[in-house]
Design a protein around this motif. Structure first.
Motif, PDB file in Angstrom:
ATOM      1  N   ALA A 281      39.152  35.911  39.549  1.00 45.16           N
ATOM      2  CA  ALA A 281      37.991  36.602  38.986  1.00 45.16           C
ATOM      3  C   ALA A 281      38.315  37.199  37.615  1.00 45.16           C
ATOM      4  N   PRO A 282      37.343  37.239  36.686  1.00 47.58           N
ATOM      5  CA  PRO A 282      37.570  37.807  35.351  1.00 47.58           C
ATOM      6  C   PRO A 282      37.560  39.330  35.374  1.00 47.58           C
ATOM      7  N   SER A 283      38.656  39.905  35.836  1.00 47.96           N
ATOM      8  CA  SER A 283      38.666  41.336  36.162  1.00 47.96           C
ATOM      9  C   SER A 283      38.975  42.246  34.979  1.00 47.96           C
ATOM     10  N   ARG A 284      39.507  41.687  33.876  1.00 48.99           N
ATOM     11  CA  ARG A 284      39.805  42.502  32.684  1.00 48.99           C
ATOM     12  C   ARG A 284      38.986  41.977  31.514  1.00 48.99           C
ATOM     13  N   MET A 285      37.933  42.670  31.174  1.00 52.51           N
ATOM     14  CA  MET A 285      37.134  42.288  30.011  1.00 52.51           C
ATOM     15  C   MET A 285      37.773  42.874  28.763  1.00 52.51           C
ATOM     16  N   ILE A 286      38.081  42.007  27.797  1.00 53.83           N
ATOM     17  CA  ILE A 286      38.726  42.420  26.549  1.00 53.83           C
ATOM     18  C   ILE A 286      37.728  42.167  25.427  1.00 53.83           C
ATOM     19  N   SER A 373      46.471  52.254  36.068  1.00 55.87           N
ATOM     20  CA  SER A 373      46.603  51.452  37.296  1.00 55.87           C
ATOM     21  C   SER A 373      45.504  50.406  37.399  1.00 55.87           C
ATOM     22  N   VAL A 374      44.278  50.764  36.997  1.00 52.16           N
ATOM     23  CA  VAL A 374      43.171  49.812  37.128  1.00 52.16           C
ATOM     24  C   VAL A 374      43.322  48.633  36.171  1.00 52.16           C
ATOM     25  N   ALA A 375      44.146  48.793  35.126  1.00 54.36           N
ATOM     26  CA  ALA A 375      44.391  47.694  34.193  1.00 54.36           C
ATOM     27  C   ALA A 375      45.495  46.774  34.681  1.00 54.36           C
ATOM     28  N   LYS A 376      46.404  47.302  35.492  1.00 54.11           N
ATOM     29  CA  LYS A 376      47.586  46.538  35.896  1.00 54.11           C
ATOM     30  C   LYS A 376      47.460  45.904  37.275  1.00 54.11           C
ATOM     31  N   GLU A 377      46.813  46.603  38.203  1.00 52.24           N
ATOM     32  CA  GLU A 377      46.830  46.155  39.594  1.00 52.24           C
ATOM     33  C   GLU A 377      45.631  45.277  39.932  1.00 52.24           C
ATOM     34  N   GLU A 378      45.875  44.313  40.805  1.00 48.62           N
ATOM     35  CA  GLU A 378      44.789  43.470  41.296  1.00 48.62           C
ATOM     36  C   GLU A 378      43.984  44.290  42.311  1.00 48.62           C
ATOM     37  N   VAL A 385      37.259  46.308  34.614  1.00 51.17           N
ATOM     38  CA  VAL A 385      37.785  47.200  33.575  1.00 51.17           C
ATOM     39  C   VAL A 385      37.556  46.560  32.211  1.00 51.17           C
ATOM     40  N   ILE A 386      37.223  47.395  31.230  1.00 54.10           N
ATOM     41  CA  ILE A 386      36.974  46.932  29.864  1.00 54.10           C
ATOM     42  C   ILE A 386      38.022  47.543  28.946  1.00 54.10           C
ATOM     43  N   GLN A 387      38.730  46.673  28.227  1.00 49.47           N
ATOM     44  CA  GLN A 387      39.700  47.090  27.224  1.00 49.47           C
ATOM     45  C   GLN A 387      39.191  46.659  25.855  1.00 49.47           C
ATOM     46  N   SER A 388      39.585  47.385  24.825  1.00 52.48           N
ATOM     47  CA  SER A 388      39.095  47.068  23.473  1.00 52.48           C
ATOM     48  C   SER A 388      40.226  46.523  22.610  1.00 52.48           C
ATOM     49  N   TYR A 389      39.841  45.665  21.652  1.00 56.27           N
ATOM     50  CA  TYR A 389      40.824  45.130  20.707  1.00 56.27           C
ATOM     51  C   TYR A 389      40.320  45.308  19.283  1.00 56.27           C
ATOM     52  N   GLU A 397      47.211  39.523  22.601  1.00 52.40           N
ATOM     53  CA  GLU A 397      48.331  40.328  23.095  1.00 52.40           C
ATOM     54  C   GLU A 397      47.925  41.106  24.340  1.00 52.40           C
ATOM     55  N   LEU A 398      46.732  41.697  24.340  1.00 52.54           N
ATOM     56  CA  LEU A 398      46.247  42.418  25.517  1.00 52.54           C
ATOM     57  C   LEU A 398      46.073  41.466  26.703  1.00 52.54           C
ATOM     58  N   ALA A 399      45.516  40.288  26.444  1.00 53.24           N
ATOM     59  CA  ALA A 399      45.293  39.319  27.520  1.00 53.24           C
ATOM     60  C   ALA A 399      46.603  38.929  28.188  1.00 53.24           C
ATOM     61  N   ASN A 400      47.649  38.778  27.373  1.00 52.73           N
ATOM     62  CA  ASN A 400      48.933  38.325  27.906  1.00 52.73           C
ATOM     63  C   ASN A 400      49.813  39.453  28.420  1.00 52.73           C
ATOM     64  N   ASP A 401      49.346  40.691  28.288  1.00 53.59           N
ATOM     65  CA  ASP A 401      50.100  41.847  28.775  1.00 53.59           C
ATOM     66  C   ASP A 401      49.831  42.048  30.265  1.00 53.59           C
ATOM     67  N   SER A 402      50.327  41.116  31.069  1.00 54.71           N
ATOM     68  CA  SER A 402      50.090  41.149  32.510  1.00 54.71           C
ATOM     69  C   SER A 402      51.202  40.383  33.213  1.00 54.71           C
ATOM     70  N   ASP A 403      51.500  40.806  34.428  1.00 52.92           N
ATOM     71  CA  ASP A 403      52.470  40.065  35.243  1.00 52.92           C
ATOM     72  C   ASP A 403      51.864  38.780  35.803  1.00 52.92           C
ATOM     73  N   TYR A 404      50.536  38.658  35.705  1.00 55.81           N
ATOM     74  CA  TYR A 404      49.842  37.535  36.340  1.00 55.81           C
ATOM     75  C   TYR A 404      49.446  36.480  35.320  1.00 55.81           C
ATOM     76  N   GLY A 405      49.165  35.281  35.812  1.00 52.32           N
ATOM     77  CA  GLY A 405      48.730  34.197  34.939  1.00 52.32           C
ATOM     78  C   GLY A 405      47.996  33.122  35.716  1.00 52.32           C
ATOM     79  N   LEU A 406      47.044  33.542  36.546  1.00 52.13           N
ATOM     80  CA  LEU A 406      46.313  32.560  37.348  1.00 52.13           C
ATOM     81  C   LEU A 406      45.168  31.944  36.556  1.00 52.13           C
ATOM     82  N   ALA A 407      44.322  32.786  35.979  1.00 53.05           N
ATOM     83  CA  ALA A 407      43.166  32.292  35.233  1.00 53.05           C
ATOM     84  C   ALA A 407      42.946  33.179  34.017  1.00 53.05           C
ATOM     85  N   ALA A 408      42.136  32.679  33.094  1.00 59.13           N
ATOM     86  CA  ALA A 408      41.733  33.451  31.922  1.00 59.13           C
ATOM     87  C   ALA A 408      40.393  32.907  31.459  1.00 59.13           C
TER      88      ALA A 408
END
Length: 482
Positions: A281-286, A373-378, A385-389, A397-408
């Motif tokens: 799911a697209p859980s981090r909107m950047i 926590s809401v930015a890091k944890e599934e 969550v919405i992050q700004s760039y 850089e924000l998109a790739n700042d994650s331990d996960y890499g399933l979808a984008a």
């Protein structure tokens, strides 16, 4: 009340070795809807021995025989589609329209595509003097989750059967009903005895034993990263193959060139689909800082349109699967508030009008920073969550700042710009100008990078997961020189 108190081993419905049972809770009512038996190590051992015996003959079947088998499975599957739709809705709380339009559509399509792939798949390749032959890996232990209960079963079972493997299935104890129906499908399709086996159970007992058992050559798990790591540890002693499709925290980059309102609406509703219980799911909107006021307004509007209701109602979301998930989601929502994120919609507690059932308010946070926590944890619920760039490099850089890499996900006005940004995100599937289901392609590989796993499913890539290469060196001798 459903009661599934037997296991399917060696072509027969058999009594379990122990007496433990598990109440399956209806997430909409918090009341039991059924009961299953829980297996022990002895049940896994019986199933592994049956699968090992069956592998001797099933691994030698022809392509044509396996195509005919899967075509029989397809016929029986289609007879049970209404039963599967009802079961998925009941066991994990999916709205009926989600069960009908997605939860059962996916396995149906995977089955049909596997049949077509099997008809033409190249199991042998000449390489000069040698022949490389792809052979079935052996006996497979399959561990599937509760969030896509029919689909994840079929994305593992079908390719395993297609290439000549035998298997033991352990579905989630939280959503076992669709697995029971799919087992009945296999029985009706006359899958040979021992080729397909079903053992209900929990992870620490049946899951761990599948991972450890010396007669099992491969274990495939779809689940959390924690569970995948535990399977790998248990499998290490027997050096079996471990195939993992694990968690995600997928970024959704909205470029400045995008139609902001449309992109935000797709992002919010893409996350809320299946009540947020999808690992991709697209859980981090950047989103661009320069347009954040418009982004927040559009997100608030989209969230207000996400309806909540019982699975039988025509709502967009239903309950989450169980009390543990509900409690964890509430804790993470509270942590977002405590850590200073801006609550745009939703919040803690049940939606108005619900005193029972594992319902969650459709929730959106803005001004989320990477350390929260809401930015890091599934979260695995309807929480965005919405992050700004500042600029595109910052967004990547924000998109790739994650331990996960399933979808984008990348959304923008220029397809060239979307392609360029998408190619720089290390994820198994990158959706360009779409939210997922509208772009779904059953022929391409599905799986993750980093802590999202190491295996691939879907299409012909799914076959490769269950095959091993054998190199027959000298198979094509060179002509004798004169």
């Amino acid at each position: 009340m459903r009661e599934y108190l037997k296991f399917y081993i060696d072509g027969q419905w058999v009594e379990p070795s122990g007496t433990k049972t598990w109440d399956v809770i209806d997430p909409a009512t918090e009341e039991p809807s059924g009961r299953i038996a829980l297996g022990e190590a002895e049940d896994v051992d019986r199933a592994a021995k049956a699968a090992r015996r069956a592998f001797k003959t099933y691994s030698q079947t022809s392509r044509e025989e396996r195509v005919a088998l899967l075509e029989r499975v397809l016929v029986e599957f289609e007879k049970r589609i209404p039963d599967l739709e009802a079961a998925v809705s009941e066991e994990m709380g999916a709205p009926m329209w989600v069960s009908r339009d997605a939860q059962v559509v996916l396995p149906h399509n995977h089955l049909k595509i596997a049949i077509e792939n099997l008809k033409t798949y190249e199991f042998e390749e000449d390489r000069g003097l040698s022949l490389v032959r792809m052979v079935p890996v052996g006996v497979c232990g399959l561990i599937t989750p509760w969030n896509w209960p029919a689909s994840t079963v079929m994305t593992k079972v079908v390719p395993a059967l297609a290439v000549g493997c035998t298997l033991i299935l352990k579905p989630s104890e939280y959503s076992p009903y669709s697995a029971q129906i799919l087992t009945e499908v296999m029985e009706a399709a006359q899958v040979p005895a021992g080729v397909f086996n079903l053992v209900y159970g929990d992870g620490p007992t049946v899951g761990a034993e599948l991972s450890r058992h010396p007669l099992i050559d491969m274990v495939s798990i779809t689940g959390s990263t924690r569970a995948g790591a535990e399977v790998a540890r248990n499998a290490a002693e027997s050096v079996k193959r471990v195939h993992q499709e694990l968690g995600g925290k997928s970024p959704n980059i909205i470029l400045e060139s995008a139609d902001i309102e449309g992109a935000v609406d797709r992002g919010v509703k893409g996350l809320m689909f299946n009540t947020g219980q999808s690992c991709s799911a697209p859980s981090r909107m950047i989103a661009p800082q320069s347009k954040m006021e418009q982004v927040i307004s559009a997100a608030r509007k989209a969230a207000s349109e996400v309806t909540v209701g019982a699975p039988s109602e025509d709502a967009y979301t239903g309950p989450v699967v169980n009390g543990n998930q509900w409690n964890r989601i509430q804790e993470l929502i509270q942590s977002g508030i405590d850590e200073g994120a801006t609550l745009v919609a939703g919040g803690v507690g049940r939606p108005e009008g619900y005193e029972k059932g594992y319902y969650v308010k459709p929730t959106v946070f803005a001004n989320v920073t990477p350390e929260m926590s809401v930015a890091k944890e599934e979260i695995f619920g309807p929480v965005l969550v919405i992050q700004s760039y500042v600029d595109t490099e910052d967004a990547i850089e924000l998109a790739n700042d994650s331990d996960y890499g399933l979808a984008a996900y990348v959304q923008g006005g220029s397809i060239d710009e979307v392609r360029e940004v998408g190619s720089r995100i290390p994820a198994g599937q990158v959706y360009l100008n779409g939210s997922g289901l509208d772009l779904i392609d059953f022929t391409v590989p599905f799986g993750g990078h980093k802590r999202s796993g190491n295996g691939r499913e879907w299409g012909d890539f799914a076959f490769e997961a269950f095959l091993e290469p054998i190199s027959l060196v000298g198979y094509n001798p060179s002509p004798t020189s004169e």
